[in-house]
Design a protein around this motif. Structure first.
Motif, PDB file in Angstrom:
ATOM      1  N   GLU A 188      -6.567  11.511  -3.260  1.00 16.35           N
ATOM      2  CA  GLU A 188      -7.223  12.774  -2.913  1.00 16.35           C
ATOM      3  C   GLU A 188      -7.378  12.975  -1.412  1.00 16.35           C
ATOM      4  OE1 GLU A 188     -10.308   9.656  -3.907  1.00 16.35           O
ATOM      5  OE2 GLU A 188      -8.519  10.421  -4.895  1.00 16.35           O
ATOM      6  N   ASP A 189      -7.260  11.904  -0.621  1.00 14.26           N
ATOM      7  CA  ASP A 189      -7.367  12.005   0.832  1.00 14.26           C
ATOM      8  C   ASP A 189      -6.004  12.016   1.507  1.00 14.26           C
ATOM      9  OD1 ASP A 189     -10.163  12.027   0.783  1.00 14.26           O
ATOM     10  OD2 ASP A 189     -10.207   9.843   0.596  1.00 14.26           O
ATOM     11  N   ALA A 190      -4.953  12.194   0.751  1.00 18.04           N
ATOM     12  CA  ALA A 190      -3.574  12.278   1.233  1.00 18.04           C
ATOM     13  C   ALA A 190      -3.052  10.948   1.786  1.00 18.04           C
ATOM     14  CB  ALA A 190      -3.415  13.396   2.247  1.00 18.04           C
ATOM     15  N   TYR A 191      -3.605   9.825   1.300  1.00 16.89           N
ATOM     16  CA  TYR A 191      -3.069   8.510   1.636  1.00 16.89           C
ATOM     17  C   TYR A 191      -2.188   8.053   0.489  1.00 16.89           C
ATOM     18  CZ  TYR A 191      -6.464   8.170   5.409  1.00 16.89           C
ATOM     19  OH  TYR A 191      -7.175   8.392   6.541  1.00 16.89           O
ATOM     20  N   PRO A 192      -1.113   7.334   0.772  1.00 12.16           N
ATOM     21  CA  PRO A 192      -0.267   6.857  -0.328  1.00 12.16           C
ATOM     22  C   PRO A 192      -1.048   5.944  -1.266  1.00 12.16           C
ATOM     23  CG  PRO A 192       0.776   6.455   1.804  1.00 12.16           C
ATOM     24  CD  PRO A 192      -0.611   6.924   2.081  1.00 12.16           C
ATOM     25  N   LEU A 193      -0.772   6.074  -2.560  1.00 10.17           N
ATOM     26  CA  LEU A 193      -1.356   5.150  -3.530  1.00 10.17           C
ATOM     27  C   LEU A 193      -0.683   3.793  -3.375  1.00 10.17           C
ATOM     28  CD1 LEU A 193      -1.420   7.265  -6.804  1.00 10.17           C
ATOM     29  CD2 LEU A 193      -3.341   6.715  -5.324  1.00 10.17           C
ATOM     30  N   ASN A 194      -1.439   2.731  -3.665  1.00  4.43           N
ATOM     31  CA  ASN A 194      -0.780   1.424  -3.630  1.00  4.43           C
ATOM     32  C   ASN A 194       0.244   1.373  -4.763  1.00  4.43           C
ATOM     33  OD1 ASN A 194      -1.905   0.293  -6.057  1.00  4.43           O
ATOM     34  ND2 ASN A 194      -3.751  -0.238  -4.935  1.00  4.43           N
ATOM     35  N   TYR A 195       1.152   0.427  -4.668  1.00  2.00           N
ATOM     36  CA  TYR A 195       2.269   0.373  -5.602  1.00  2.00           C
ATOM     37  C   TYR A 195       1.808   0.295  -7.057  1.00  2.00           C
ATOM     38  CZ  TYR A 195       6.551  -0.883  -7.888  1.00  2.00           C
ATOM     39  OH  TYR A 195       7.633  -0.883  -8.732  1.00  2.00           O
ATOM     40  N   LEU A 196       0.801  -0.525  -7.323  1.00  2.90           N
ATOM     41  CA  LEU A 196       0.373  -0.727  -8.712  1.00  2.90           C
ATOM     42  C   LEU A 196      -0.192   0.552  -9.325  1.00  2.90           C
ATOM     43  CD1 LEU A 196       0.132  -2.705 -11.020  1.00  2.90           C
ATOM     44  CD2 LEU A 196      -2.081  -3.414 -10.106  1.00  2.90           C
ATOM     45  N   GLU A 254       0.808  -1.220   0.000  1.00  2.00           N
ATOM     46  CA  GLU A 254       0.000   0.000   0.000  1.00  2.00           C
ATOM     47  C   GLU A 254       0.842   1.272   0.000  1.00  2.00           C
ATOM     48  OE1 GLU A 254      -3.210   0.123  -0.524  1.00  2.00           O
ATOM     49  OE2 GLU A 254      -3.320  -2.057  -0.577  1.00  2.00           O
ATOM     50  N   THR A 255       2.132   1.176  -0.304  1.00  2.00           N
ATOM     51  CA  THR A 255       3.003   2.343  -0.425  1.00  2.00           C
ATOM     52  C   THR A 255       3.656   2.318  -1.793  1.00  2.00           C
ATOM     53  OG1 THR A 255       4.924   1.186   0.486  1.00  2.00           O
ATOM     54  CG2 THR A 255       3.491   2.350   2.057  1.00  2.00           C
ATOM     55  N   ASN A 256       4.379   3.388  -2.110  1.00  2.00           N
ATOM     56  CA  ASN A 256       5.063   3.450  -3.397  1.00  2.00           C
ATOM     57  C   ASN A 256       6.330   4.278  -3.258  1.00  2.00           C
ATOM     58  OD1 ASN A 256       4.550   6.350  -4.551  1.00  2.00           O
ATOM     59  ND2 ASN A 256       2.590   5.697  -3.662  1.00  2.00           N
ATOM     60  N   PRO A 257       7.347   4.024  -4.081  1.00  2.00           N
ATOM     61  CA  PRO A 257       8.618   4.743  -3.971  1.00  2.00           C
ATOM     62  C   PRO A 257       8.583   6.159  -4.538  1.00  2.00           C
ATOM     63  CG  PRO A 257       8.718   3.182  -5.775  1.00  2.00           C
ATOM     64  CD  PRO A 257       7.398   2.968  -5.093  1.00  2.00           C
ATOM     65  N   TRP A 258       7.506   6.521  -5.224  1.00  2.00           N
ATOM     66  CA  TRP A 258       7.422   7.832  -5.857  1.00  2.00           C
ATOM     67  C   TRP A 258       6.678   8.853  -5.005  1.00  2.00           C
ATOM     68  CZ3 TRP A 258       5.856   3.268  -8.354  1.00  2.00           C
ATOM     69  CH2 TRP A 258       6.820   2.724  -9.196  1.00  2.00           C
ATOM     70  N   ASN A 259       6.203   8.425  -3.840  1.00  2.00           N
ATOM     71  CA  ASN A 259       5.448   9.286  -2.924  1.00  2.00           C
ATOM     72  C   ASN A 259       4.216   9.903  -3.578  1.00  2.00           C
ATOM     73  OD1 ASN A 259       7.162   8.887  -0.680  1.00  2.00           O
ATOM     74  ND2 ASN A 259       8.635  10.274  -1.618  1.00  2.00           N
ATOM     75  N   TYR A 260       3.457   9.100  -4.304  1.00  2.00           N
ATOM     76  CA  TYR A 260       2.196   9.532  -4.892  1.00  2.00           C
ATOM     77  C   TYR A 260       1.074   9.293  -3.889  1.00  2.00           C
ATOM     78  CZ  TYR A 260       4.377   9.669  -9.541  1.00  2.00           C
ATOM     79  OH  TYR A 260       5.153   9.949 -10.624  1.00  2.00           O
ATOM     80  N   TYR A 261       0.148  10.261  -3.814  1.00  2.00           N
ATOM     81  CA  TYR A 261      -0.939  10.198  -2.848  1.00  2.00           C
ATOM     82  C   TYR A 261      -2.289  10.332  -3.541  1.00  2.00           C
ATOM     83  CZ  TYR A 261       2.772  10.832   0.513  1.00  2.00           C
ATOM     84  OH  TYR A 261       3.909  10.658   1.248  1.00  2.00           O
TER      85      TYR A 261
END
Length: 101
Positions: A54-62, A45-52
Motif C-alpha cells: 500500500e506504500d508503493a514498496y515492492p512486496l518481498n518475494y514470499l 525484498e523484491t519480486n519478479p511480478w512487480n507487486y507492491y
C-alpha cells in the motif's frame, strides 16, 4: 536488482534468507522458489511480478509468490498486521484500502 556472488550484498541477502526460513512458516515449494530467487542473486525484498504494498514498496518475494499463486492469506501471515489490513487489488497489482475497491 541482482547481486554478484561473493559480494557483501549477496551475503547479506543470504543471511536474510536464512532468517526468513527460520522464522516464517512456508511450504516446501515456497522454500524452493525463494531459495532459487535469492541464490540467483536477487534481493529477497523484491519480486519478479512487480507487486507492491500500500506504500508503493515492492512486496518481498514470499508474499508476492503467495499472491501470484492465489493464496494471499493463511495462518503463516501472522506478521501482516491488524484486521484492517488493506486488500489486494488485482488490476493495480498492489494493496488498497477496502473503500477504494
Amino acid at each position: 536488482m541482482r547481486f554478484p556472488k561473493h559480494s557483501i550484498d549477496y551475503e547479506i541477502n543470504m543471511e536474510a534468507l536464512h532468517e526468513m526460513e527460520t522464522f516464517v512458516p512456508m511450504t516446501q515449494p515456497e522454500r524452493i522458489a525463494l531459495r532459487h530467487w535469492v541464490k540467483n542473486g536477487h534481493d529477497i525484498e523484491t519480486n519478479p511480478w512487480n507487486y507492491y504494498d500500500e506504500d508503493a514498496y515492492p512486496l518481498n518475494y514470499l508474499r508476492a509468490y503467495r499472491l501470484e499463486h492465489g493464496y494471499s492469506s493463511g495462518p503463516w501471515d501472522y506478521w501482516k498486521g491488524p484486521e484492517d489490513q488493506w486488500y489486494w487489488d488485482r488490476e493495480k497489482r498492489c494493496f488498497s484500502p477496502e473503500d477504494e475497491l
